[in-house]
Motif scaffolding. Structure first.
Motif, short mmCIF file in Angstrom:
data_model
loop_
_atom_site.label_atom_id
_atom_site.label_comp_id
_atom_site.label_asym_id
_atom_site.label_seq_id
_atom_site.Cartn_x
_atom_site.Cartn_y
_atom_site.Cartn_z
N HIS A 17 45.40 36.26 50.16
CA HIS A 17 46.29 36.22 49.81
C HIS A 17 46.30 36.32 47.51
O HIS A 17 46.70 36.58 46.96
CB HIS A 17 47.46 35.36 49.80
N VAL A 18 44.53 35.13 47.75
CA VAL A 18 45.06 35.57 46.26
C VAL A 18 43.75 36.50 45.78
O VAL A 18 44.16 37.47 44.62
CB VAL A 18 43.53 34.20 46.42
N VAL A 19 42.86 37.43 46.68
CA VAL A 19 42.86 38.59 46.48
C VAL A 19 43.63 39.56 46.42
O VAL A 19 43.59 40.48 45.64
CB VAL A 19 41.42 39.25 46.81
N SER A 20 44.23 39.79 47.32
CA SER A 20 45.69 40.06 47.21
C SER A 20 46.52 40.76 45.99
O SER A 20 46.31 41.55 45.72
CB SER A 20 46.48 40.69 48.68
N ASP A 21 46.74 39.18 45.22
CA ASP A 21 47.10 39.11 44.43
C ASP A 21 46.73 39.81 42.84
O ASP A 21 47.29 40.43 42.33
CB ASP A 21 47.42 37.91 44.12
N ALA A 22 45.07 39.73 43.20
CA ALA A 22 44.21 39.83 42.03
C ALA A 22 44.01 41.70 42.17
O ALA A 22 44.32 42.40 40.91
CB ALA A 22 42.34 39.40 42.01
N ASN A 23 44.22 42.10 43.08
CA ASN A 23 44.34 43.55 43.31
C ASN A 23 45.54 44.10 42.75
O ASN A 23 45.66 45.00 41.98
CB ASN A 23 44.45 43.73 44.77
N ARG A 24 46.39 43.72 42.93
CA ARG A 24 47.95 43.49 42.58
C ARG A 24 48.05 43.81 41.07
O ARG A 24 48.34 44.70 40.31
CB ARG A 24 49.05 43.02 42.94
N ASN A 25 47.63 42.71 40.24
CA ASN A 25 47.07 42.91 39.10
C ASN A 25 46.50 43.18 37.44
O ASN A 25 46.66 43.62 36.80
CB ASN A 25 46.69 41.44 38.43
N LYS A 26 45.49 43.84 38.95
CA LYS A 26 43.97 44.42 38.43
C LYS A 26 45.17 46.18 38.37
O LYS A 26 44.91 46.38 37.02
CB LYS A 26 43.02 44.85 39.14
N ARG A 27 46.14 46.50 39.49
CA ARG A 27 46.92 48.02 39.11
C ARG A 27 47.28 47.55 38.01
O ARG A 27 47.51 48.67 37.57
CB ARG A 27 47.39 47.95 40.40
N GLN A 28 48.39 46.33 37.98
CA GLN A 28 49.36 46.73 37.06
C GLN A 28 48.68 46.79 35.61
O GLN A 28 49.01 47.76 34.85
CB GLN A 28 50.03 45.74 36.95
N LEU A 29 47.93 45.84 35.46
CA LEU A 29 46.91 46.33 33.94
C LEU A 29 46.32 47.37 33.38
O LEU A 29 46.16 47.88 32.58
CB LEU A 29 45.98 44.65 33.92
N LEU A 30 46.16 48.50 34.80
CA LEU A 30 44.76 49.95 34.34
C LEU A 30 46.02 50.45 33.97
O LEU A 30 46.05 51.32 33.62
CB LEU A 30 44.59 49.98 35.78
N ASN A 31 47.41 50.45 34.51
CA ASN A 31 48.33 51.27 34.29
C ASN A 31 49.74 50.60 33.59
O ASN A 31 50.51 51.28 33.03
CB ASN A 31 49.81 51.30 35.59
N SER A 32 48.77 49.93 32.30
CA SER A 32 49.38 49.34 31.30
C SER A 32 48.94 49.59 29.46
O SER A 32 47.52 49.75 29.70
CB SER A 32 49.81 47.75 31.05
N PRO A 33 49.78 49.92 28.56
CA PRO A 33 48.48 50.34 27.54
C PRO A 33 48.15 48.88 27.34
O PRO A 33 48.58 47.42 26.70
CB PRO A 33 49.88 50.38 26.66
N LEU A 34 46.78 48.92 27.01
CA LEU A 34 46.09 48.08 26.72
C LEU A 34 45.06 47.80 25.06
O LEU A 34 44.43 49.00 25.19
CB LEU A 34 44.91 47.09 27.40
N PRO A 35 44.95 46.60 24.79
CA PRO A 35 43.95 47.11 23.32
C PRO A 35 42.72 47.32 23.47
O PRO A 35 41.88 47.12 24.39
CB PRO A 35 44.15 45.09 22.95
N SER A 36 41.71 48.07 22.82
CA SER A 36 40.11 47.94 23.24
C SER A 36 39.44 46.62 23.05
O SER A 36 40.05 45.39 22.31
CB SER A 36 39.82 49.53 22.12
N ARG A 37 38.32 46.61 23.00
CA ARG A 37 37.90 45.41 23.27
C ARG A 37 37.62 44.98 21.26
O ARG A 37 37.98 43.84 21.12
CB ARG A 37 36.23 46.00 23.99
N SER A 38 37.32 46.41 20.67
CA SER A 38 37.56 45.53 19.67
C SER A 38 38.45 44.76 18.90
O SER A 38 38.93 43.73 17.96
CB SER A 38 36.94 47.12 17.99
N GLU A 39 39.73 45.63 19.86
CA GLU A 39 41.54 44.89 18.86
C GLU A 39 41.19 44.17 20.07
O GLU A 39 41.82 42.97 19.27
CB GLU A 39 42.04 46.24 19.30
N ALA A 40 40.63 43.59 21.20
CA ALA A 40 40.99 42.34 21.90
C ALA A 40 40.19 41.55 20.60
O ALA A 40 40.92 39.61 21.14
CB ALA A 40 40.20 42.30 22.78
N GLN A 41 39.23 41.31 20.21
CA GLN A 41 38.28 40.83 20.35
C GLN A 41 38.67 40.06 18.70
O GLN A 41 38.76 38.83 18.47
CB GLN A 41 36.38 40.95 19.61
#
Length: 159
Positions: free
Chosen positions: A13-37
């Protein structure tokens, strides 16, 4: 993703939640590594945390990858698990969404701030971020925790 990381195995169930969160992040606008830094640096400064320490944690945890998710369901730039995110929300006085990069960084920095204020040393505070304060107190640092502490301290000089 696999259900193991290092020598730990996580429930399905933890890995399933992790996979769901990963999919959601991959489908979201995210900062670049330099922006994250830059986000980690500015958040640390605004929250009174040594930016080099916060940046070293973030680099060790995710290499500033906002889409990072581990089999333990550690999420985002700061690799915060949901239960720790709830704790961080209490510390900052508002609900944090770990899938939002800004909130993820706020959660991680709040945890770092608390652990450094309540730990007997820099090393114990760093170890507690990775292994949990209760686990460090009860069991001492595991070998992988010692490696984590050394990595974070080494990266502090980089930032």
């Amino acid at each position: 993703m696999p259900n193991t990381f290092l020598h730990y195995t996580y429930p399905d169930h933890v890995v399933s939640d992790a996979n769901r969160n990963k999919r959601q992040l991959l489908n979201s606008p995210l900062p670049s590594r330099s922006e994250a830094q830059a986000l980690v640096r500015s958040t640390a400064v605004s929250m009174g945390v040594d930016p080099s320490l916060a940046l070293a944690h973030a680099f060790t945890e995710s290499h500033f990858d906002a889409a990072a998710v581990s089999p333990a369901n550690a999420i985002g730039i700061m690799q915060v698990i949901p239960s720790s995110g709830e704790w961080a929300s209490q510390m900052v006085g508002r609900e944090l969404n770990l899938l939002d990069p800004q909130d993820n960084v706020v959660a991680g920095v709040a945890i770092i701030r608390h652990l450094q204020r309540t730990s007997s040393s820099l090393d114990i505070g760093i170890a507690s971020y990775y292994q949990g304060a209760a686990g460090v107190k009860r069991n001492g640092m595991y070998p992988d925790t010692k490696d984590y502490v050394n990595k974070v301290k080494g990266y502090m000089g980089r930032f």
